[in-house]
Write a protein that holds these residues in place. Structure first.
Motif, PDB file in Angstrom:
ATOM      1  N   GLN A   1      15.693   3.377  27.269  1.00 19.28           N
ATOM      2  CA  GLN A   1      14.515   3.659  28.085  1.00 19.28           C
ATOM      3  C   GLN A   1      14.172   2.446  28.933  1.00 19.28           C
ATOM      4  OE1 GLN A   1      10.847   4.135  25.906  1.00 19.28           O
ATOM      5  NE2 GLN A   1      11.545   2.811  24.229  1.00 19.28           N
ATOM      6  N   ASP A   2      13.481   2.697  30.036  1.00 15.14           N
ATOM      7  CA  ASP A   2      12.988   1.637  30.915  1.00 15.14           C
ATOM      8  C   ASP A   2      11.567   1.294  30.470  1.00 15.14           C
ATOM      9  OD1 ASP A   2      12.369  -0.150  32.867  1.00 15.14           O
ATOM     10  OD2 ASP A   2      12.845   1.155  34.562  1.00 15.14           O
ATOM     11  N   ILE A   3      11.443   0.248  29.684  1.00 13.05           N
ATOM     12  CA  ILE A   3      10.143  -0.096  29.102  1.00 13.05           C
ATOM     13  C   ILE A   3       9.170  -0.580  30.174  1.00 13.05           C
ATOM     14  CG2 ILE A   3       8.999  -1.550  27.389  1.00 13.05           C
ATOM     15  CD1 ILE A   3      11.598  -1.669  25.860  1.00 13.05           C
ATOM     16  N   VAL A   4       9.677  -1.216  31.218  1.00 11.59           N
ATOM     17  CA  VAL A   4       8.788  -1.805  32.231  1.00 11.59           C
ATOM     18  C   VAL A   4       8.229  -0.733  33.161  1.00 11.59           C
ATOM     19  CG1 VAL A   4       8.645  -3.474  34.111  1.00 11.59           C
ATOM     20  CG2 VAL A   4      10.063  -3.974  32.102  1.00 11.59           C
ATOM     21  N   ASN A   5       9.113   0.055  33.782  1.00 16.19           N
ATOM     22  CA  ASN A   5       8.668   1.014  34.799  1.00 16.19           C
ATOM     23  C   ASN A   5       8.318   2.380  34.220  1.00 16.19           C
ATOM     24  OD1 ASN A   5       9.171  -0.905  36.855  1.00 16.19           O
ATOM     25  ND2 ASN A   5      11.337  -0.337  36.884  1.00 16.19           N
ATOM     26  N   ARG A   6       8.871   2.715  33.061  1.00 18.48           N
ATOM     27  CA  ARG A   6       8.603   4.011  32.427  1.00 18.48           C
ATOM     28  C   ARG A   6       8.865   5.165  33.400  1.00 18.48           C
ATOM     29  NH1 ARG A   6       8.403   4.647  27.251  1.00 18.48           N
ATOM     30  NH2 ARG A   6       6.879   6.338  27.510  1.00 18.48           N
TER      31      ARG A   6
ATOM     32  N   VAL B   1      26.519   4.796  29.734  1.00 16.71           N
ATOM     33  CA  VAL B   1      25.673   5.938  30.065  1.00 16.71           C
ATOM     34  C   VAL B   1      25.117   5.721  31.463  1.00 16.71           C
ATOM     35  CG1 VAL B   1      23.598   7.225  29.474  1.00 16.71           C
ATOM     36  CG2 VAL B   1      25.092   6.373  27.666  1.00 16.71           C
ATOM     37  N   VAL B   2      25.310   6.699  32.337  1.00 15.19           N
ATOM     38  CA  VAL B   2      24.868   6.620  33.730  1.00 15.19           C
ATOM     39  C   VAL B   2      23.693   7.573  33.898  1.00 15.19           C
ATOM     40  CG1 VAL B   2      25.561   6.804  36.143  1.00 15.19           C
ATOM     41  CG2 VAL B   2      27.241   6.139  34.408  1.00 15.19           C
ATOM     42  N   SER B   3      22.592   7.053  34.447  1.00 13.13           N
ATOM     43  CA  SER B   3      21.384   7.864  34.620  1.00 13.13           C
ATOM     44  C   SER B   3      20.784   7.600  35.984  1.00 13.13           C
ATOM     45  CB  SER B   3      20.362   7.548  33.523  1.00 13.13           C
ATOM     46  OG  SER B   3      19.989   6.177  33.583  1.00 13.13           O
TER      47      SER B   3
ATOM     48  N   ASP C   1      24.780   0.272  28.544  1.00  4.53           N
ATOM     49  CA  ASP C   1      25.757   0.169  27.463  1.00  4.53           C
ATOM     50  C   ASP C   1      25.338   1.110  26.337  1.00  4.53           C
ATOM     51  OD1 ASP C   1      27.605  -0.489  25.573  1.00  4.53           O
ATOM     52  OD2 ASP C   1      27.141  -2.629  25.498  1.00  4.53           O
ATOM     53  N   LYS C   2      26.210   2.036  25.975  1.00  4.86           N
ATOM     54  CA  LYS C   2      25.827   3.058  24.997  1.00  4.86           C
ATOM     55  C   LYS C   2      25.702   2.500  23.581  1.00  4.86           C
ATOM     56  CE  LYS C   2      30.168   4.914  23.230  1.00  4.86           C
ATOM     57  NZ  LYS C   2      30.945   6.141  22.978  1.00  4.86           N
ATOM     58  N   PHE C   3      26.294   1.357  23.306  1.00  8.85           N
ATOM     59  CA  PHE C   3      26.222   0.789  21.957  1.00  8.85           C
ATOM     60  C   PHE C   3      24.960  -0.042  21.750  1.00  8.85           C
ATOM     61  CE2 PHE C   3      30.752   1.282  22.957  1.00  8.85           C
ATOM     62  CZ  PHE C   3      31.139   2.123  21.934  1.00  8.85           C
ATOM     63  N   SER C   4      24.637  -0.899  22.731  1.00  5.32           N
ATOM     64  CA  SER C   4      23.467  -1.777  22.595  1.00  5.32           C
ATOM     65  C   SER C   4      22.233  -1.241  23.303  1.00  5.32           C
ATOM     66  CB  SER C   4      23.803  -3.174  23.136  1.00  5.32           C
ATOM     67  OG  SER C   4      24.112  -3.113  24.519  1.00  5.32           O
ATOM     68  N   GLY C   5      22.407  -0.331  24.268  1.00  2.00           N
ATOM     69  CA  GLY C   5      21.276   0.189  25.019  1.00  2.00           C
ATOM     70  C   GLY C   5      20.760  -0.747  26.096  1.00  2.00           C
ATOM     71  N   SER C   6      21.506  -1.804  26.439  1.00  2.60           N
ATOM     72  CA  SER C   6      21.069  -2.765  27.457  1.00  2.60           C
ATOM     73  C   SER C   6      21.562  -2.320  28.835  1.00  2.60           C
ATOM     74  CB  SER C   6      21.618  -4.153  27.139  1.00  2.60           C
ATOM     75  OG  SER C   6      23.031  -4.133  27.074  1.00  2.60           O
ATOM     76  N   LEU C   7      20.814  -2.734  29.850  1.00  2.00           N
ATOM     77  CA  LEU C   7      21.154  -2.393  31.236  1.00  2.00           C
ATOM     78  C   LEU C   7      22.298  -3.277  31.704  1.00  2.00           C
ATOM     79  CD1 LEU C   7      20.484  -0.767  33.797  1.00  2.00           C
ATOM     80  CD2 LEU C   7      18.874  -2.591  34.416  1.00  2.00           C
ATOM     81  N   VAL C   8      23.365  -2.664  32.185  1.00  2.00           N
ATOM     82  CA  VAL C   8      24.531  -3.396  32.660  1.00  2.00           C
ATOM     83  C   VAL C   8      24.485  -3.581  34.176  1.00  2.00           C
ATOM     84  CG1 VAL C   8      27.055  -3.400  32.801  1.00  2.00           C
ATOM     85  CG2 VAL C   8      25.921  -2.548  30.751  1.00  2.00           C
TER      86      VAL C   8
END
Length: 303
Positions: free
Chosen positions: A92-97, A112-114, A128-135
């Motif tokens: 999730q995008d915690i900053v912009n929601r 994961v592409v969104s 990154d689907k494993f860590s959930g961080s934005l690449v």
């Protein structure tokens, strides 16, 4: 094509067998509506997009068919494991929601592409689907993103805006010149080239057949001169001029004036003083008188 996944407005995901039309397994992900579900073509997991603005990567375990192979293209499920759907990563995008239009897996299955739903932004996020961080975030024009798709084999994305324009996204290949020419240095910007002093020095073949490198010979001589100057053994050439008496008109042996050449001077004879000649009636002393004068110690002056 054995199972079908669908979500409900209560946040549940079901896996239904196509032939028997029975629910094989179910899982409650959240209390929000499940908007989209996408399957990983390279694995046994799915990604869901819910109304709570959270993307969930779920690991799916389903029974295999009699012909062998897994339902999602992976390995065959062991007999002891039961069919299940479990959440492994939340994105999730915690900053912009922001709200997500949909979420799919990349061609490799590791990302994961969104895409976001915003009227003034055309951005695509890679997670990154494993860590959930934005690449990576792909920023497009100020147009609403309607939908996008991922190439099944190559890292190419296609997105469409509200104006009906399709944008293709891909990775620009980086040219590695070092693989072709070792030691090649790439320049970020142009630089001024300063020509070295020995840029055009060449080798000279001497008469005896030896080859002399001008650059190496000059460097060797400079090193020798520098070493001699440091050690104090440098030979100093001094020019010494000896006075030659044949070309000197001076009687002094220690004169440092060098020698003088005789010069003939042309002048008017009328300006010269008169020449005095001796008289023909000169008185000459007789030999007897000279002898007596020597005995008496007197001096006879001849004129």
């Amino acid at each position: 094509g054995i199972y079908v996944f669908f979500g409900t407005s209560k946040g549940q995901v079901h896996a239904v067998h196509v032939s028997t039309q029975k629910i094989v397994c179910s899982a409650k992900l959240s209390s929000s509506t499940v908007n989209t579900i996408s399957r990983n073509p390279r694995g046994t997991d799915i990604v869901t997009n819910s109304s709570d603005r959270i993307l969930r990567v779920c690991q799916v375990v389903l029974p295999a068919e009699e012909g062998g192979g897994s339902a999602l293209g992976g390995n065959t499920m062991p007999a002891k494991l039961e069919p299940s759907i479990s959440v492994t990563t939340k994105i999730q995008d915690i900053v912009n929601r922001v709200h997500w239009i949909q979420a799919v897996f990349s061609s490799s299955g590791d990302y994961v592409v969104s895409g976001i739903e915003h009227k003034a932004e055309h951005n695509i996020y890679v997670w990154d689907k494993f860590s959930g961080s934005l690449v990576k975030m792909l920023t497009g024009p100020n147009e609403l993103l309607e939908d996008f798709a991922v190439h099944p084999l190559r890292p190419i994305y296609a997105s469409i805006s509200t104006f009906g324009i399709i944008y293709l996204w891909t990775r620009v290949p980086q040219q590695n010149w070092n693989a072709f020419a070792p030691g090649f240095r790439e320049l970020e910007e142009n630089i001024d080239f300063v020509e070295p002093e020995d840029q055009f020095d060449r080798r000279i073949t001497m008469q005896n057949g030896s080859i002399v490198d001008c650059a190496e010979d000059r460097i060797l001589r400079e090193k020798r001169a520098a070493n001699a100057a440091v050690e104090g053994d440098m030979d100093i050439d001094v020019d010494i001029t000896d006075d030659d008496p044949l070309f000197s008109d001076s009687d002094s042996e220690t004169s440092d004036d060098g020698f003088l050449l005789s010069v003939a001077v042309d002048c008017d004879e009328s300006l010269l003083p008169p020449t005095v000649t001796p008289s023909s009636a000169a008185v000459v002393a007789a030999p007897e008188m000279e002898a007596s004068a020597v005995e008496q110690g007197t001096t006879i002056i001849e004129s």
